[in-house]
Motif scaffolding. Structure first.
Motif, short mmCIF file in Angstrom:
data_model
loop_
_atom_site.label_atom_id
_atom_site.label_comp_id
_atom_site.label_asym_id
_atom_site.label_seq_id
_atom_site.Cartn_x
_atom_site.Cartn_y
_atom_site.Cartn_z
N LEU A 105 -3.09 -1.30 -5.68
CA LEU A 105 -1.82 -1.89 -5.29
C LEU A 105 -1.72 -3.32 -5.81
N MET A 106 -0.57 -3.63 -6.40
CA MET A 106 -0.33 -4.93 -7.00
C MET A 106 0.81 -5.65 -6.29
N GLU A 107 0.80 -6.96 -6.38
CA GLU A 107 1.90 -7.77 -5.87
C GLU A 107 3.22 -7.25 -6.45
N GLY A 108 4.18 -7.00 -5.58
CA GLY A 108 5.48 -6.51 -6.02
C GLY A 108 5.68 -5.02 -5.89
N ASP A 109 4.60 -4.28 -5.63
CA ASP A 109 4.73 -2.83 -5.43
C ASP A 109 5.39 -2.53 -4.08
N ILE A 110 6.02 -1.35 -4.02
CA ILE A 110 6.39 -0.76 -2.73
C ILE A 110 5.69 0.58 -2.63
N SER A 127 6.12 8.65 8.27
CA SER A 127 5.73 7.81 7.14
C SER A 127 6.35 6.43 7.27
N ARG A 128 5.68 5.47 6.65
CA ARG A 128 6.14 4.09 6.66
C ARG A 128 6.16 3.54 5.24
N MET A 129 7.09 2.62 5.02
CA MET A 129 7.14 1.88 3.75
C MET A 129 6.45 0.53 3.91
N TYR A 130 5.81 0.09 2.83
CA TYR A 130 5.16 -1.21 2.80
C TYR A 130 5.56 -1.95 1.53
N CYS A 131 5.90 -3.21 1.69
CA CYS A 131 6.12 -4.10 0.55
C CYS A 131 4.83 -4.87 0.32
N ILE A 132 4.30 -4.79 -0.89
CA ILE A 132 3.02 -5.42 -1.19
C ILE A 132 3.27 -6.82 -1.74
N GLY A 133 2.97 -7.81 -0.90
CA GLY A 133 3.23 -9.19 -1.30
C GLY A 133 4.71 -9.45 -1.47
N GLN A 134 5.04 -10.30 -2.42
CA GLN A 134 6.43 -10.63 -2.71
C GLN A 134 7.01 -9.58 -3.64
N VAL A 135 8.08 -8.92 -3.20
CA VAL A 135 8.69 -7.87 -4.02
C VAL A 135 10.04 -8.35 -4.54
#
Length: 268
Positions: A105-110, A127-135
């Motif tokens: 997982l990288m910064e900006g991924d969902i 299920s849940r959504m996650y924003c990885i860092g700043q998207v």
């Protein structure tokens, strides 16, 4: 009128009503509620570890170990040959993404993390959504609007409403925000089995489709694309479903019980 009388009343008027096995008993509801609660705790464990730099296989490991520790069984593991204990769908993957050590997982991924747990023979699914860092702004909006679609649809869940109302409100809100709805991958009945009837489409027309009655349990899981609704299945793994145009996709999923007065969320 009691339930049987109501079903007969609407059946005579050419409405689509559920079969009796779609209406769960009190004992079944309690078992499904317990499974749903444990499934939520599994996703809570994901909340604690998800961040930039971890692999989707690490998410799978946490889901598997937490499920077993809480007395459950991961429903996806081995289901029709699926190889993992959870689905991890990143960016342009709509659903059924397979965890991998190689996917970091990288910064900006969902990412959507979709877990289903069996407890004492009953199923909880969410299920849940996650924003990885700043998207990106688009990614943030897509994740937010998808959750809004789910929240709005819950207001349509009540006795003697229609499944079409759920799809109608999701479709309207997604389109008003410039997004498309994946029309042919649907929610489903759940609880005694992994996938049961009815199918819960995320597009529809008001006051059409099957009517809702207390004791029905199903998932609502809108899959919303930033681009077109079209999709394809990865030919190599036979599971991963991608957006056809490479656009981002988001999904939130709850397991819902229709009650005498509205609804109860059994897993989220």
């Amino acid at each position: 009128m009691n339930l049987e009388e109501k079903l007969q009343y609407y059946r005579k008027r050419k409405k689509i009503v559920p079969s009796r096995n779609m209406i769960k008993t009190a004992a079944q509801i309690e078992g499904i509620r317990k499974a749903g609660q444990i499934n939520g705790q599994v996703l809570d464990a994901v909340d604690q570890i998800i961040k930039p730099g971890i692999s989707t296989e690490e998410i799978n490991r946490v889901v598997h170990e937490t499920t077993i520790r809480l007395g459950g069984t991961p429903a996806t593991l081995g289901f029709e040959g699926y190889p993992k204990s959870v689905c991890t769908s990143v960016n342009d993957v709509i659903c059924h993404g397979i965890p991998s050590e190689d996917q970091i997982l990288m910064e900006g991924d969902i990412i959507n993390v979709d877990a289903t747990t069996i407890v004492d023979g009953y199923y909880g699914d969410a299920s849940r959504m996650y924003c990885i860092g700043q998207v990106s702004e688009q990614a943030e909006k897509l994740v937010r609007v998808t959750k809004e679609c789910l929240d709005l649809s819950l207001k349509e869940v009540k006795p003697e409403s229609f499944l079409g109302n759920i799809g109608a409100v999701i479709q309207a809100h997604a389109r008003a925000n410039g997004f498309s709805v994946v029309a042919d991958i649907c929610g489903h009945g759940v609880g005694v089995g992994f996938h049961e009837k009815p199918y819960v489409c995320h597009v529809g027309k008001r006051n059409t489709g099957m009517m809702l009655f207390p004791g029905m349990i199903f998932t609502i899981e809108p899959m919303i694309n930033a681009g077109r609704q079209d999709w394809f299945v990865d030919e190599d793994d036979g599971w991963t479903i991608y957006t056809d145009d490479g656009s981002l996709s988001a999904q939130w999923e709850y397991t819902i019980l229709v009650t005498e007065t509205g609804y109860e969320i059994l897993s989220k």
